[in-house]
Scaffold this motif. Structure first.
Motif, short mmCIF file in Angstrom:
data_model
loop_
_atom_site.label_atom_id
_atom_site.label_comp_id
_atom_site.label_asym_id
_atom_site.label_seq_id
_atom_site.Cartn_x
_atom_site.Cartn_y
_atom_site.Cartn_z
N PRO A 117 41.19 38.27 30.94
CA PRO A 117 40.54 38.73 32.17
C PRO A 117 39.86 37.54 32.85
O PRO A 117 39.31 36.67 32.18
N SER A 118 39.92 37.50 34.17
CA SER A 118 39.39 36.32 34.86
C SER A 118 38.71 36.72 36.16
O SER A 118 39.23 37.55 36.91
N VAL A 134 47.43 38.07 32.38
CA VAL A 134 46.21 37.60 33.00
C VAL A 134 45.82 38.60 34.08
O VAL A 134 46.63 38.94 34.94
N VAL A 135 44.58 39.10 34.01
CA VAL A 135 44.10 40.09 34.96
C VAL A 135 43.01 39.44 35.82
O VAL A 135 41.93 39.12 35.32
N ASP A 136 43.32 39.25 37.10
CA ASP A 136 42.36 38.69 38.04
C ASP A 136 41.50 39.82 38.59
O ASP A 136 41.99 40.71 39.29
N ASP A 141 40.01 30.10 44.26
CA ASP A 141 41.42 29.72 44.44
C ASP A 141 42.35 30.33 43.41
O ASP A 141 43.46 29.83 43.20
N THR A 142 41.93 31.41 42.76
CA THR A 142 42.76 32.02 41.71
C THR A 142 44.16 32.40 42.21
O THR A 142 45.14 32.19 41.48
N PRO A 143 44.35 32.96 43.42
CA PRO A 143 45.73 33.27 43.86
C PRO A 143 46.64 32.04 43.86
O PRO A 143 47.81 32.13 43.44
N ALA A 144 46.13 30.90 44.29
CA ALA A 144 46.94 29.68 44.28
C ALA A 144 47.22 29.23 42.86
O ALA A 144 48.32 28.75 42.55
N VAL A 145 46.24 29.41 41.98
CA VAL A 145 46.44 29.05 40.56
C VAL A 145 47.49 29.96 39.94
O VAL A 145 48.35 29.51 39.17
N ALA A 156 38.70 44.97 33.86
CA ALA A 156 39.79 44.00 33.71
C ALA A 156 40.40 44.09 32.31
O ALA A 156 41.63 44.06 32.16
N ARG A 157 39.57 44.19 31.30
CA ARG A 157 40.10 44.30 29.94
C ARG A 157 40.87 45.60 29.77
O ARG A 157 41.96 45.62 29.16
N ASN A 158 40.33 46.70 30.26
CA ASN A 158 41.02 47.98 30.11
C ASN A 158 42.36 47.97 30.82
O ASN A 158 43.35 48.52 30.32
N ASN A 159 42.43 47.35 31.99
CA ASN A 159 43.69 47.23 32.72
C ASN A 159 44.70 46.44 31.89
O ASN A 159 45.86 46.83 31.76
#
Length: 307
Positions: free
Chosen positions: A14-15, A41-43, A49-53, A78-81
């Motif tokens: 999760p991030s 990886v759950v944003d 800039d996470t989308p670019a990463v 995020a963890r549950n997802n």
């Protein structure tokens, strides 16, 4: 792993606003992933800039990088997802600012495959301070009895658990999702549940490199006060009747912890409230003299204050 075969282990990262270090976490997984391992990886609605990463990681790793984005809901959401998306029998939750230890996944998968009856695996980790100092921590030993395990974790603080340094049976996380209404200490109810529902096994290896941050949410006093005593009810909400006997002692301990938190934050009214709640819950807290001395000083100070 063929497209039709399910993985043995799902690693979930999760991030939230960790664009600068997310590649390190992802690379630490995919550089050693076996065909039995998948990564999600759950944003959590990042504003950096996470989308670019994500785009760069997808280009670098191809289908091995599986990233999804959601509206911001907090770490529990995020963890549950991620757990819902996962296909593995086991789940390892790795924080985005941490990393897996090099070369651990093949041996870990061997252990998981050999013991499908285990509900929670505990491993060691290396903590890394902001100044770069490193310290190795072995996994905590665990009692065989579920009640003793819960006592050792909640009351005696003899079992230390960290995301990244433990592996869950996925079905336990489906039975006991992370409480999304809590934004602090949300892992404690999940750890308590998983420690007591199935067999627990200790691994003689270091699984993660965990980076410490002085400003992390775990040390956020305001967040702890917002959660308050709701944490106690949440911890015991899904535990069986045979474990409920520990709830009063845990509530008293939580009250004392909040008493100290309020004192350090200068919230004298809150400190008085929680110390009073601690005594009402279990009068034996009076014999915890380090707290009693602080409470007496607080009471004397209030008596001297002008009306």
């Amino acid at each position: 792993m063929t497209m039709s075969a399910k993985p043995l282990l799902s690693i979930i990262i999760p991030s939230y606003n960790y664009a600068g270090v997310l590649p390190r976490a992802v690379d630490s997984v995919l550089s050693q992933a076996t065909p039995e391992v998948e990564l999600w990886v759950v944003d959590d609605g990042s504003t950096d800039d996470t989308p670019a990463v994500f785009a760069a990681l997808s280009q670098r790793h191809g289908e091995a990088f599986q990233g999804v984005r959601q509206a911001n809901g907090g770490p529990s959401a995020a963890r549950n997802n991620g757990v819902q998306l996962a296909q593995g029998r086991y789940v390892l939750l790795l924080d985005a600012d941490d990393e897996l230890a090099p070369g651990v996944l093949p041996g870990l998968c061997d252990r998981l495959r050999a013991r499908p009856d285990v509900g929670l695996w505990l491993a060691g980790h290396v903590s890394i301070e902001p100044d770069g100092r490193e310290r190795a921590h072995a996994a905590s030993p665990v009692p065989a009895d579920a009640l003793q395990r819960l006592k050792a974790y909640l009351l005696d603080k003899k079992i230390a658990l960290s995301h990244g340094a433990c592996v869950f049976l996925r079905e336990l996380l489906l039975e006991r999702p992370y409480p999304e209404q809590l934004r602090h200490s949300e892992d404690i109810p999940v750890f308590a549940y998983c420690l007591t529902r199935r067999e627990v096994e200790v691994l003689d290896l270091s699984l993660a490199r965990i980076h410490k941050h002085p400003g992390s949410l775990r040390h956020n006093a305001e967040a702890a006060r917002r959660v308050g005593l709701d944490l106690v009810d949440e911890v015991f909400r899904q535990l069986p009747a045979g474990l409920q006997s520990l709830k009063p002692a845990y509530r008293a301990q939580r009250c004392l912890s909040l008493f100290r938190t309020c004192l350090l934050a200068g919230d004298t009214d809150g400190a008085r409230h929680y110390y009073g709640e601690a005594i009402r819950t279990d009068w034996r807290v009076l014999f915890k003299f380090s707290y009693t001395r602080k409470a007496l000083r607080l009471w004397l100070k209030s008596r001297k204050s002008p009306a």
